[in-house]
Write an enzyme that holds these catalytic residues in place. Structure first.
Site, PDB file in Angstrom:
ATOM      1  N   CYS A 174     -21.050  -7.285   5.701  1.00  0.00           N
ATOM      2  CA  CYS A 174     -20.771  -8.082   4.559  1.00  0.00           C
ATOM      3  C   CYS A 174     -20.919  -9.573   5.123  1.00  0.00           C
ATOM      4  O   CYS A 174     -20.101 -10.109   6.039  1.00  0.00           O
ATOM      5  CB  CYS A 174     -19.165  -7.906   4.001  1.00  0.00           C
ATOM      6  SG  CYS A 174     -18.977  -8.815   2.617  1.00  0.00           S
TER       7      CYS A 174
ATOM      8  N   CYS B 273     -20.253 -11.529  -5.232  1.00  0.00           N
ATOM      9  CA  CYS B 273     -21.140 -11.299  -4.384  1.00  0.00           C
ATOM     10  C   CYS B 273     -22.382 -11.968  -4.690  1.00  0.00           C
ATOM     11  O   CYS B 273     -23.408 -11.822  -3.778  1.00  0.00           O
ATOM     12  CB  CYS B 273     -21.352  -9.756  -4.250  1.00  0.00           C
ATOM     13  SG  CYS B 273     -19.828  -8.851  -3.722  1.00  0.00           S
TER      14      CYS B 273
ATOM     15  N   ASP C 219       0.760  -1.163  -0.117  1.00  0.00           N
ATOM     16  CA  ASP C 219      -0.016   0.006  -0.113  1.00  0.00           C
ATOM     17  C   ASP C 219       0.797   1.334  -0.025  1.00  0.00           C
ATOM     18  O   ASP C 219       0.479   2.237   0.523  1.00  0.00           O
ATOM     19  CB  ASP C 219      -0.818  -0.058   1.188  1.00  0.00           C
ATOM     20  CG  ASP C 219      -2.009   0.917   1.190  1.00  0.00           C
ATOM     21  OD1 ASP C 219      -2.280   1.318   0.172  1.00  0.00           O
ATOM     22  OD2 ASP C 219      -2.633   1.135   2.124  1.00  0.00           O
TER      23      ASP C 219
ATOM     24  N   CYS D  89     -16.980   9.492   1.035  1.00  0.00           N
ATOM     25  CA  CYS D  89     -16.742   8.088   1.924  1.00  0.00           C
ATOM     26  C   CYS D  89     -15.967   8.746   3.253  1.00  0.00           C
ATOM     27  O   CYS D  89     -15.102   9.320   3.225  1.00  0.00           O
ATOM     28  CB  CYS D  89     -15.623   7.240   1.108  1.00  0.00           C
ATOM     29  SG  CYS D  89     -14.994   5.671   2.284  1.00  0.00           S
TER      30      CYS D  89
HETATM   31 FE1  SF4 Z   1     -20.708  -8.334  -1.844  1.00  0.00          FE
HETATM   32 FE2  SF4 Z   1     -20.244  -8.192   0.925  1.00  0.00          FE
HETATM   33 FE3  SF4 Z   1     -21.245  -5.973  -0.318  1.00  0.00          FE
HETATM   34 FE4  SF4 Z   1     -22.785  -8.357  -0.184  1.00  0.00          FE
HETATM   35  S1  SF4 Z   1     -22.008  -6.891   1.583  1.00  0.00           S
HETATM   36  S2  SF4 Z   1     -22.420  -7.026  -1.934  1.00  0.00           S
HETATM   37  S3  SF4 Z   1     -21.017  -9.860  -0.529  1.00  0.00           S
HETATM   38  S4  SF4 Z   1     -19.187  -6.786  -0.413  1.00  0.00           S
HETATM   39 FE1  SF4 Z   2     -17.027   4.458   2.968  1.00  0.00          FE
HETATM   40 FE2  SF4 Z   2     -17.912   2.109   3.180  1.00  0.00          FE
HETATM   41 FE3  SF4 Z   2     -18.046   3.735   5.167  1.00  0.00          FE
HETATM   42 FE4  SF4 Z   2     -19.509   4.121   3.005  1.00  0.00          FE
HETATM   43  S1  SF4 Z   2     -19.673   2.362   4.527  1.00  0.00           S
HETATM   44  S2  SF4 Z   2     -18.493   5.521   4.208  1.00  0.00           S
HETATM   45  S3  SF4 Z   2     -18.142   3.248   1.473  1.00  0.00           S
HETATM   46  S4  SF4 Z   2     -16.138   3.059   4.492  1.00  0.00           S
END
Ligand code: SF4
Ligand code: SF4
Length: 389
Positions: free
Chosen positions: A251, A191, A138, A217
């Site tokens: 997720c 996904c 990174d 974000c």
């Molecule tokens: Fe994909 Fe996880 Fe978002 Fe569901 S929550 S769409 S599995 S990244």
């Molecule tokens: Fe950024 Fe994910 Fe938080 Fe949304 S949920 S503000 S995309 S880090």
């Protein structure tokens, strides 16, 4: 009879995996050093559409360099991609400012770079030959998620994270090398029909599946962004003082696999895993450096983290924060003063109003004066008709 080149390549891969395992790196993949042409097109389009925020170092030239590994290491043949889990069940208890999970422990750059260099050294010793290489964690132009995807480490989630066999709570690293290694195929998983992360984002930053508008974000705004946080987004930041994990928390891939205990090197430190925003506001620059030595929170900068502390205090709405915010209204940094004004306006009360009136008599920065003006309640204006409007 088997092809001797193939036998050699397979043996080399086994050696790589064994050396990586010895160093605690269990999620390892390999891809070729071929250009990342399609990925570069997507990155350029995002940059052109203004979705990358305002990062002076993220340029078209950087995208092209990252997309062509052979320009970084002439003679590059393969890229070794690794993921290291930082997941931990522990949470911090010190403060009410939330910190993204990745910053609860030691700075991953140093930890992983050291290990990747050790990996090259081990392999080089075993092969009895020098290995031309470049290591990135990174910290360079490499498109780390695209490399991880093509090397089979995982698939892109709609939240743009790479979902590996242990979920997305991972750091990614790469070694570009002149070794000819057998590449892995890209992950075929996806996904599917899940979209959970999209409505979970409080600022609507996931503007389409696989597309994040960095300007919205919380992670970008509280870590990389150097100016004022847009007023309309401040309430949505809630108690996030550094980063945001919401789109990973929901997720299901993480729910199922994220429990895997992460690498010990990234074990949470309670001094970092949550922060008291009042204490953050009181840090001088030297104390800031000392407190976050060896931790990613330093990335936010002293000024930026105190800006974030003001936003969190405004959102928490606790009148106990007023004395600290009143002091911050006289800070040397206009960025801090402006956000302190906003926070005081959110909390309200006569003490805040008195501080506004005093500041209006001394403040010279037009943006801070505007923040104060917006923060002043109608009550204050009625009580003090001489205040500037
Ligand atoms: Fe994909 Fe996880 Fe978002 Fe569901 S929550 S769409 S599995 S990244
Ligand atoms: Fe950024 Fe994910 Fe938080 Fe949304 S949920 S503000 S995309 S880090």
């Amino acid at each position: 009879m088997q092809n001797p080149t193939l036998i050699h390549a397979k043996a080399l891969r086994s050696q790589l995996d064994a050396c990586a395992k010895d160093l605690g790196l269990t999620i390892v993949g390999v891809t070729s050093a071929e250009p990342f042409t399609e990925e570069a097109k997507v990155a350029s389009a995002r940059l052109g559409d203004g979705l990358m925020g305002n990062l002076p170092w993220y340029t078209e030239e950087r995208i092209q360099r990252g997309a062509h590994p052979a320009t970084i290491l002439p003679g590059a043949r393969s890229i070794i991609s690794i993921a290291a889990s930082y997941y931990s069940e522990q949470t911090g208890t010190h403060g009410s400012g939330r910190v993204a999970r990745y910053a609860w422990g030691r700075d991953y750059h140093n930890v992983l770079k050291k290990r990747l260099k050790q990996l090259v050294a081990k392999l080089s010793l075993q092969l009895e030959q020098p290995i031309a290489h470049k290591v990135y964690v990174d910290d360079g132009p490499m498109m780390d998620r695209s490399v991880a995807h093509r090397a089979g480490l995982g698939f892109f989630g709609k939240n743009t994270m790479i979902l590996t066999e242990v979920g997305s709570w991972t750091f990614l690293g790469q070694i570009i090398t002149d070794l000819e290694l057998v590449p892995d195929g890209p992950s075929q998983k996806s996904c599917g029909s899940c979209t959970k992360c999209m409505p979970a984002c409080p600022t609507g930053a996931i503007v389409a599946p696989y597309v994040i508008d960095s300007n919205r974000c919380i992670s970008y705004l509280t870590i990389e962004h150097r100016g004022p946080i847009p007023r309309e987004l401040r309430p949505l930041i809630a108690d996030w003082i550094f980063g945001c994990d919401l789109c990973q928390d929901v997720c299901p891939v993480n729910t199922v696999r994220g429990e895997t205990v992460g690498d010990d090197a990234f074990a949470p430190n309670p001094d970092w895993s949550s922060l008291d925003p009042i204490a953050v506001l009181a840090l001088d620059e030297e104390s800031f450096r000392a407190r976050f030595q060896g931790n990613p929170i330093r990335r936010a900068t002293w000024e930026g983290l105190r800006r974030n502390a003001c936003v969190v205090l405004g959102n928490l709405g606790d009148a106990g924060a007023i004395p600290s915010l009143v002091i911050a209204l006289q800070d040397a940094s206009a960025l801090v003063r402006g956000h302190a004004a906003w926070a005081l306006g959110q909390i309200g009360g006569t003490e805040a109003e008195r501080a506004f009136l005093a500041a209006q008599g001394t403040e010279t920065d037009p943006w801070v004066l505007e923040e104060i003006e917006l923060a002043i309640t109608p009550t204050t204006k009625q009580e003090n008709p001489d205040a500037k409007h």
